[in-house]
Design an enzyme around this catalytic site. Structure first.
Site, PDB file in Angstrom:
ATOM      1  N   GLY A 186       0.884  -1.054  -0.259  1.00 24.33           N
ATOM      2  CA  GLY A 186      -0.133   0.054   0.385  1.00 24.33           C
ATOM      3  C   GLY A 186       0.874   0.827   0.242  1.00 24.33           C
ATOM      4  CG  LEU A 231       7.796   0.861  -2.500  1.00 20.71           C
ATOM      5  CD1 LEU A 231       7.887   0.853  -1.342  1.00 20.71           C
ATOM      6  CD2 LEU A 231       8.298   1.477  -3.728  1.00 20.71           C
ATOM      7  CG  ASP A 267       3.838  -0.686 -11.979  1.00 21.87           C
ATOM      8  OD1 ASP A 267       4.270   0.279 -11.906  1.00 21.87           O
ATOM      9  OD2 ASP A 267       2.266  -0.747 -11.311  1.00 21.87           O
TER      10      ASP A 267
HETATM   11  C1  GLA Z   1       0.867   2.318 -10.715  1.00 22.40           C
HETATM   12  C2  GLA Z   1       0.544   1.702 -12.381  1.00 22.40           C
HETATM   13  C3  GLA Z   1       1.825   2.115 -13.052  1.00 22.40           C
HETATM   14  C4  GLA Z   1       2.496   3.536 -13.530  1.00 22.40           C
HETATM   15  C5  GLA Z   1       1.790   4.232 -12.298  1.00 22.40           C
HETATM   16  C6  GLA Z   1       1.973   5.793 -12.734  1.00 22.40           C
HETATM   17  O1  GLA Z   1       1.445   2.741 -10.606  1.00 22.40           O
HETATM   18  O2  GLA Z   1       0.449   0.417 -11.765  1.00 22.40           O
HETATM   19  O3  GLA Z   1       1.272   1.090 -14.185  1.00 22.40           O
HETATM   20  O4  GLA Z   1       0.621   3.959 -14.117  1.00 22.40           O
HETATM   21  O5  GLA Z   1       1.065   4.050 -11.389  1.00 22.40           O
HETATM   22  O6  GLA Z   1       3.058   6.078 -13.411  1.00 22.40           O
END
Ligand code: GLA
Length: 341
Positions: free
Chosen positions: A103, A106, A153
């Site tokens: 949360g 990360l 991510d």
């Molecule tokens: C979250 C989403 C990513 C990206 C970021 C913002 O982490 O999972 O795909 O959009 O926000 O940059």
């Protein structure tokens, strides 16, 4: 026994650009979701976790059994996505633990998805291209919690390279390694303002972009340019810290003013980190709380983090936490003969 481990991530620059095929520059961090498991004969996946708490059971077709803990949604969605790729995962029985703060922004959920997918693919002996695996995990995230996240991510959790950031072009998925300069350390500062993306305006921002909202588009346009400017600076033999600081500052302002995803607490944290000696600091991740990424000299970075958080606590009454992070490698799976502990 299989041991799969997938890292969380922190994004250096290129925020809220991945959903529209833009540029990002994340690093995988040395905080991991680790899964230790044995293949099951019945194809059922049974996982227990002290960190996430509870037990999860998923049928071979990817249905979450009644009584499973909420994090089981991610496991079930990963199994369904792998099946759609023609991979019939063997079941897995084992334990999951995590030292990726949950949360906090990360990407603990991406690390969970990637750890599970990496183990499942290894358990059935299939070779799956890293990008394909990451995109399956991105779709699993959409499916599990309905957040229309971009691919950043999951891609960095799979493809991360030690000591480097990855410049990812989210329209072509082309990836380039960008060195983190020697002597520079990465500090992640948690604001202690927890948020769940599914309850945040994350999806609304994407809808606004698609509807051509000028301020939101300006953020994405200028942020994409900043990614390439930062990459150019980092490729220099001695990267100029003042220029990096200026790019972070501009990114933060753009996220706060044009994209409106910062909060007063996060703004305070960015300002304090710079006052305490970071040469660059900005909101990282989706925002609406979450965390700040700051860069400083490796030496003394821990103390800088402690000083910043001390002042932050006094100013806001929020706990928060500081983490010194290293740019780590992407997800791995190893096989050993030992029994599940
Ligand atoms: C979250 C989403 C990513 C990206 C970021 C913002 O982490 O999972 O795909 O959009 O926000 O940059």
């Amino acid at each position: 026994m299989l041991t799969a481990r997938a890292p969380g991530r922190v994004n250096l620059i290129g925020e809220h650009t991945d959903t529209s095929g833009g540029l990002v520059l994340p690093i995988a961090i040395d905080r991991y979701v680790t899964l230790q498991a044995m293949p099951t004969r019945d194809g059922v996946t049974r996982l227990v976790s002290e960190t996430f708490s509870g037990v999860v059971e998923v049928s071979p077709s990817g249905e979450l059994e009644w009584g499973s803990a909420p994090w089981g949604r991610y496991v079930a969605a990963v199994i369904r996505e792998l099946r759609l790729l023609g991979v019939t995962p063997a079941g897995l029985e084992g334990r999951i633990r995590s030292d990726v703060p949950a949360g906090a922004g990360l990407s603990s959920s991406a690390a969970l998805e990637v750890a599970v997918a990496t183990a499942l693919v290894a358990a059935c002996g299939v070779q799956l291209d890293g990008r394909e695996l990451a995109l399956a995990c991105q779709r699993a995230e959409h499916d599990a919690v309905g957040v229309p996240c971009g691919p950043m991510d999951q891609l960095i959790s799979v493809l991360g390279v030690e000591g480097h950031g990855l410049r990812i072009d989210c329209s072509t998925l082309a990836v380039e390694t960008i060195p983190i300069p020697g002597g520079v350390g990465v500090l992640v500062l948690e604001s202690g303002v927890e948020r769940r993306l599914e309850e945040s305006p994350y999806a609304l921002r994407l809808a606004e972009l698609r509807a051509g909202h000028e301020g939101r588009l300006r953020h994405v346009r200028t942020e994409n340019a900043r990614v390439d400017e930062l990459c150019a600076v980092l490729r220099q033999p001695i990267p100029d810290r003042a220029t990096i600081g200026e790019l972070f500052r501009a990114s933060h302002l753009s996220l706060a003013r044009d994209f409106e995803v910062s909060t007063p607490e996060v703004d305070t944290l960015v300002a304090l980190a710079v006052e305490e000696g970071a040469f660059a600091a900005r909101l990282t991740g989706a925002g609406f709380g979450g965390c700040v990424v700051a860069l400083g000299s490796s030496e003394g970075l821990d103390a800088l983090g402690q000083r910043t958080m001390g002042r932050y606590r006094a100013a806001t009454g929020l706990a928060g936490r500081a983490h010194v992070c290293r740019a780590a490698g992407g997800a791995r799976c190893s096989v050993s003969p030992a029994a599940v502990g």
